[in-house]
Write a protein that holds these residues in place. Structure first.
Motif, short mmCIF file in Angstrom:
data_model
loop_
_atom_site.label_atom_id
_atom_site.label_comp_id
_atom_site.label_asym_id
_atom_site.label_seq_id
_atom_site.Cartn_x
_atom_site.Cartn_y
_atom_site.Cartn_z
N LYS A 210 51.78 23.89 1.58
CA LYS A 210 51.10 24.29 0.40
C LYS A 210 50.73 23.30 -0.77
O LYS A 210 49.89 23.00 -1.39
N ARG B 199 47.62 21.22 0.34
CA ARG B 199 46.63 21.92 0.14
C ARG B 199 46.01 21.70 -1.38
O ARG B 199 45.07 21.68 -1.47
N PRO C 214 50.04 28.81 5.55
CA PRO C 214 51.44 28.66 5.35
C PRO C 214 51.82 29.86 4.64
O PRO C 214 53.18 30.37 4.70
N ASP C 215 50.94 30.98 4.27
CA ASP C 215 51.52 32.34 3.85
C ASP C 215 51.73 33.42 4.98
O ASP C 215 52.03 34.53 4.55
#
Length: 1099
Positions: A37, A40, A84-85
């Motif tokens: 995260k 990103r 990632p979520d």
């Protein structure tokens, strides 16, 4: 006991160790997710604790042992990196992946489903009666209507949005068993057990008054179908099947219904018609109930099926109903409940209580050509999807099976999970070709969409997660390269839309890639970033080859690369790239074979200030010490001028940076055209060693704080030039198309929906234009006559190049090499002027495309325009459509596929048919493209505008009058008529009652086309307002006084009566004298009629 205790302790220790390993694995996953995260967001700084794939894989092996497969670890790590979520579970590391929450994504990943059951839509019967079910569904493709008929007498018409248009509740004690639509009478026919109902669904007023009932019937009617009668405009024939095995043919005429309505709108008693008054033909074809009847138009036959095991299915022409000759019969055990005909496969599919689907050839009734087995219950309904060649079968247990009619394979099985009091049998099923939906009717109406329709219309097109900066096309490998603002390079296959490979952070972490280019061979890729670095890659493998490093003294964003272009070289593995920086400088970058670093050779000198000081043409000289020899664009310098020009006062706030450029190196031309922010166009001619200012706007040097500083900006610029090879190729295509048109002239025309090349359409239009004396028709990318142009063009000079520019104000302008404006046009869309952002043309410069700020794509035909003298009428816009909701970054036209590619800041790359603007799909979708197939017209979910086609009618083509004009007065016809005929009019019984034989009405005729426009003398004044002040004022001559008009009314009646009395008394002489007096008195009319009604009669 000790052994059991030891085993128990070992199991406990293993469980504790595995639990501890799971806890550490969760911590590892959480750390990795946090890292991804931050990467990103651009907040992560690499250090010794950075977790890459190698470190992640070693940690997993240390926790769970060597039994873990590397493939499963890669899949798990790739899932964390991409999203990632996304929810994860520890069992996925062992290869057991759980289904995600999104049913759509999970189903599409597991298998390629035909129908997406999870997206089923349900429509409840509005105002229906209790325990009512849909017995019949009829789709009218021409009007996009859906007709439903329920068992208890409710007939409803739905529009394309499934909203009720009209409804009627038939007050009949019998149940409705079937319905259909009468195309000629424009009414709906339904059959009950004892009656035939004809309903006018479009009539206003009470629905019961617009309904006709035909009765009585000899048997119980079970099904109905309409026989198309194209040769009869006011007649429809229907076929019905009954419980006695009879097939009946009824003939319905418009006179039977339209003239029988009472003016006082009586009740239903006045709407009942006797069946004996209709022409009826019947014949017994089955020994049991007729379950279904349908007219198959491609075979010119009707088909009917029954539960009879001997006469199960009959396929014959309508003539056999009138005689007793043998018919074509198909036998099957336990009969047939339903049947369907596949047009493309020329196959009839039947199904019945024996649970077997049989495939029959229409001419072979002895044995089926194939069988499909799989249903566990009786087959009740069959429909076809002609486009995909699928057959959908339904059993009494509400199980659907989708079959491929060509391969006889099962594609999908799904079940209707309807619950509650409406858990009843499905009685009707149709497939909606227009919307790609399977519609079923029971106590509710269910609609099952095709998977591809959901992907195309419901899912938001998504190719990248961020805005797209660049899109380029590799003609050699038919692949597309896209780069987003997140600096991810993706390479796609054009034919399928699937991703081949991708490169993350090609210029380093958090460095945005802003531009890219592919060389002519297709093997080398160049990318440029916002920090000025430039890299060369191997396109096939994605491996880095050479790099231009960032300078130490470079300022931030000053060397931002805006555009790249490859120059052809003679040496192998030697690269020359023209690069445009954000500061407006154009430089040449060289890459040698043995040197891994790229180097800047020279920069074009800055000439805009010199133009502003008053010069129009500046001389150039080749550098005496060039850094490289034998290149097409040499290093040049400005010729020193002894006479210093007058220095003008220029506002330093005026921007003069170059925004775009294009290169033309072919057929003796060696030029670079560039455009600036303030609209100045510059032309570098390296053959003549000059640089010229082609155009400068009048207010280019004016700085107004109230105006947009980029209002004059030129966003894109292109050379339009046709080489000798292109002209030769176009000439050959023209000759071939002319020969084909000659060979097929007089024969049948191709279907309207056939997909042909736009260049073929162009050459066909040229060939027909030559034979018809120069017909001015619509073409897409053509020239006058290539067969005539070929010898003179190839032996003499080629047409000069043309420069096209796309402006911020939305205009498209074309210039010659002397700076003369050839055409200035505003693209036609449904909106006002929108800024153009990009331009593209094909290799032979026959088609020009542009994209604008609001997502529109515009396509022009420029083939004939390039030939001198550059006729403006030959530059034609063909079509415009909205491809995106946001700004279009690049647009590409692929000639061999006849498709258009568009990329936008919305993160999607979409594919369109160039001929009609139909949407094909987007890169990254799960299903493959159907570029060579005629697709249904669909739109993405974020676009709701239809394509706008610009058609130009030929002046040689006769225009069809679509409406009738009222009759007008014909002065010539009035003059030819004798005025003495008015003297013998009969006396009118009532005053002011005009006789039909009056001279004025006999002089009426259809209007003539007015060739001379009414002369306008002056325009309106401003005081009259915005609307009336802009209307022109016309002078119309006032009519003269009325003369030679007869009396009308009481005076005319009195005078006429005197004439008849004189005739009785005085004989012939007295009659002639009274007639003269009557004529003299009639010259002065007794009634002052309006001058606008009667014409002016000359003496």
């Amino acid at each position: 006991m000790e052994n059991s205790e030891d085993k128990q302790s070992s199991i406990t220790n293993e469980f504790n160790n595995f639990t501890e390993a799971l806890m550490k694995f969760r911590q590892l996953v959480e750390t990795t997710v946090i890292q991804k995260k931050e990467e990103r967001l651009g907040l992560y700084v690499k250090n010794e604790d950075t977790i890459d794939y190698e470190k992640f894989y070693e940690s997993v092996l240390e926790l769970f042992g060597p039994e873990i497969k590397s493939q499963d670890v890669k899949s798990f790590y790739r899932k964390l990196s991409n999203n990632p979520d996304a929810p994860v579970d520890w069992c996925e590391i062992f290869g057991y992946f759980l289904l995600e929450e999104d049913v759509l994504a999970s189903q599409l990943d597991e298998e390629n489903l035909i129908f997406l059951v999870s997206r089923k839509q349900r429509v409840v019967l509005a105002g229906g009666r209790k325990r009512d079910v849909v017995k019949c569904l009829i789709k009218i493709p021409q009007m996009d209507f859906l007709i439903t008929a329920t068992q208890k007498g409710s007939i409803t018409v739905f529009n394309s949005q499934m909203r009720v248009q009209s409804n009627i509740n038939v007050t009949d004690t019998s149940w409705i068993t079937g319905c259909d639509y009468l195309p000629q009478l424009k009414r709906i026919v339904a059959v009950t057990e004892r009656t035939i109902i004809i309903w006018d669904h479009k009539a206003q007023g009470n629905s019961q008054d617009n309904c006709f009932v035909i009765k009585p019937m000899d048997h119980c009617l079970l099904c109905v179908c309409v026989v198309p009668m194209t040769d009869h405009l006011c007649r429809d024939d229907i076929l019905t099947g009954d419980d006695g095995g009879y097939v009946n043919r009824f003939t319905l005429n418009s006179d039977d219904f339209g003239l029988k309505q009472s003016k006082n709108k009586k009740k239903m008693q006045s709407q009942i018609l006797d069946s004996k008054n209709f022409k009826t033909i019947k014949r017994k074809l089955h020994n049991d109930w007729v379950m279904k009847i349908k007219y198959i138009q491609p075979l010119n036959c009707f088909g009917c099926c029954s539960l009879d095991s001997v006469h199960s299915f009959v396929l014959e022409s309508l003539k056999r109903l009138e005689d007793n000759m043998p018919v074509r019969e198909f036998s099957m055990p336990r009969g047939a409940n339903t049947f369907v005909y596949c047009i493309k496969a020329n196959t009839i599919v039947t199904g019945g209580d024996d649970k077997i689907l049989r495939l029959w050839h229409p001419n072979i009734s002895t044995k089926p050509v194939g069988k499909l087995v799989g249903h566990m219950f009786s087959i009740t309904e069959l429909v076809t999807n002609e486009k995909d060649q699928h057959v959908i079968s339904l059993s009494s247990a509400k199980v659907f099976r989708v079959w491929d009619i060509q391969t006889l394979s099962l594609l999908q099985v799904f079940h209707d999970s309807q619950e509650g009091p409406g858990d009843m049998q499905i009685y009707a099923m149709i497939f909606d070709y227009n919307h790609g939906v399977l519609v079923t009717g029971s106590s509710v109406i269910d609609m099952y969409p095709l998977t591809r329709m959901i992907q195309d219309t419901k899912q938001i097109p998504h190719s990248h997660d961020r805005d797209i900066n660049v899109m380029v096309y590799n003609r050699t490998f038919h692949q597309v390269l896209t780069i987003c603002s997140e600096s991810i390079i993706k390479v796609w296959e054009l034919d399928t839309g699937h991703q081949i490979y991708q490169i993350f952070d090609p210029h380093g972490n958090n460095i945005e890639v802003t531009t890219a280019a592919i060389d002519k061979s297709g093997f080398v890729l160049a990318t440029g970033a916002y920090n000025g670095t430039l890299k060369i890659w191997d396109f096939g493998s994605g491996q880095e080859m050479k790099v231009l490093v960032e300078g130490k003294d470079w300022k931030e964003d000053d060397h931002w690369l805006h555009q790249l272009t490859f120059l052809t070289t003679t040496e192998k593995n030697h690269f020359l790239i023209l690069a445009l920086e954000y500061n407006g400088r154009i430089k040449l970058v060289q890459g040698k074979e043995d040197d891994p670093l790229l180097a800047v050779i020279w920069e074009l000198p800055e000439v805009v200030p010199l133009f502003i000081q008053g010069k129009k043409v500046i001389s150039l000289t080749v550098s005496s010490k060039p850094k490289i020899m034998d290149i097409l664009i040499p290093e040049v310098e400005l010729v020193p001028d002894e006479d210093e020009p007058v220095v003008l006062n220029i506002n330093p706030g005026i921007r003069m940076e170059v925004t775009c450029f294009d290169v033309l190196i072919t057929e003796g031309y060696n030029m670079i055209a560039a455009a600036t922010v303030n609209g100045i166009i510059i032309l570098w001619n390296f053959v003549l060693c000059t640089v010229t200012e082609l155009h400068r706007p009048e207010d280019a040097l004016i700085l107004d704080p109230d105006l947009d500083p980029e209002r004059l900006k030129i966003n894109a610029l292109l050379f339009l030039f046709r080489s000798r090879d292109c002209i030769r190729k176009m000439s050959e295509d023209s000759v071939i198309s002319s020969a084909q048109s000659d060979s097929t002239r007089g024969g049948s025309q191709s279907n309207k929906g056939s997909k042909s090349s736009i260049h073929e359409a162009e050459t066909k239009g040229q060939s027909t234009g030559e034979h018809s004396g120069g017909t001015k028709g619509e073409t897409i990318a053509g020239q006058k006559n290539d067969t005539d142009i070929l010898p003179s063009t190839l032996l003499n000079e080629l047409p000069p190049p043309v420069l096209v520019t796309a402006h911020e104000d939305g205009h498209l302008r074309l210039w010659n090499m002397e700076g003369k404006l050839l055409k200035d046009m505003l693209p036609f869309t449904k909106h006002s002027a929108i800024s153009l952002t990009t331009l593209y043309t094909d290799v032979c410069a026959r088609v020009l495309l542009a994209g604008n700020m609001e997502g529109h794509v515009i396509l022009w035909n420029i083939g004939s325009f390039l030939d001198p003298p550059h006729d403006e009428k030959k530059f034609k816009q063909l079509i415009a459509w909205r491809g995106h909701a946001l700004k279009i970054v690049n647009v590409i036209y692929v000639e061999d596929k006849q498709v258009v590619l568009t990329s936008s800041v919305d993160g999607s790359v979409r594919v369109w048919h160039a001929r009609n603007g139909h949407y094909c799909g987007y890169f990254g979708q799960r299903r493959t493209f159907g570029l060579n197939q005629v697709t249904d017209f669909i739109l993405p979910c974020d676009v709701n505008e239809h394509p706008v086609e610009v058609k130009e009618e030929s002046k040689y083509t006769e225009k069809k009058q679509q409406y009738e004009y009222p009759l007008v007065f014909d002065r010539e016809k009035w003059k030819k008529m004798s005025s003495f005929s008015l003297l013998f009019r009969r006396p009118t019984p009532k005053p002011f009652d005009v006789n039909q034989e009056f001279k004025f009405f006999r002089a009426l005729s259809s209007p003539k086309i007015r060739r001379n426009v009414v002369e306008s003398t002056m325009s309106g004044n401003r005081e009259a307002g915005v609307i009336f002040g802009s209307l022109p004022i016309y002078r119309v001559p006032s009519p003269t006084s009325l003369r030679f008009l007869p009396l009308i009314g009481a005076d005319a009646h009195k005078e006429s009566s005197e004439n008849f009395q004189g005739k009785k008394k005085g004989g012939r002489v007295q009659h002639s004298q009274s007639r003269r007096r009557s004529l003299r008195r009639s010259l002065a009319p007794g009634v002052n009629l309006t001058s606008a009604f009667f014409p002016v009669i000359q003496k």
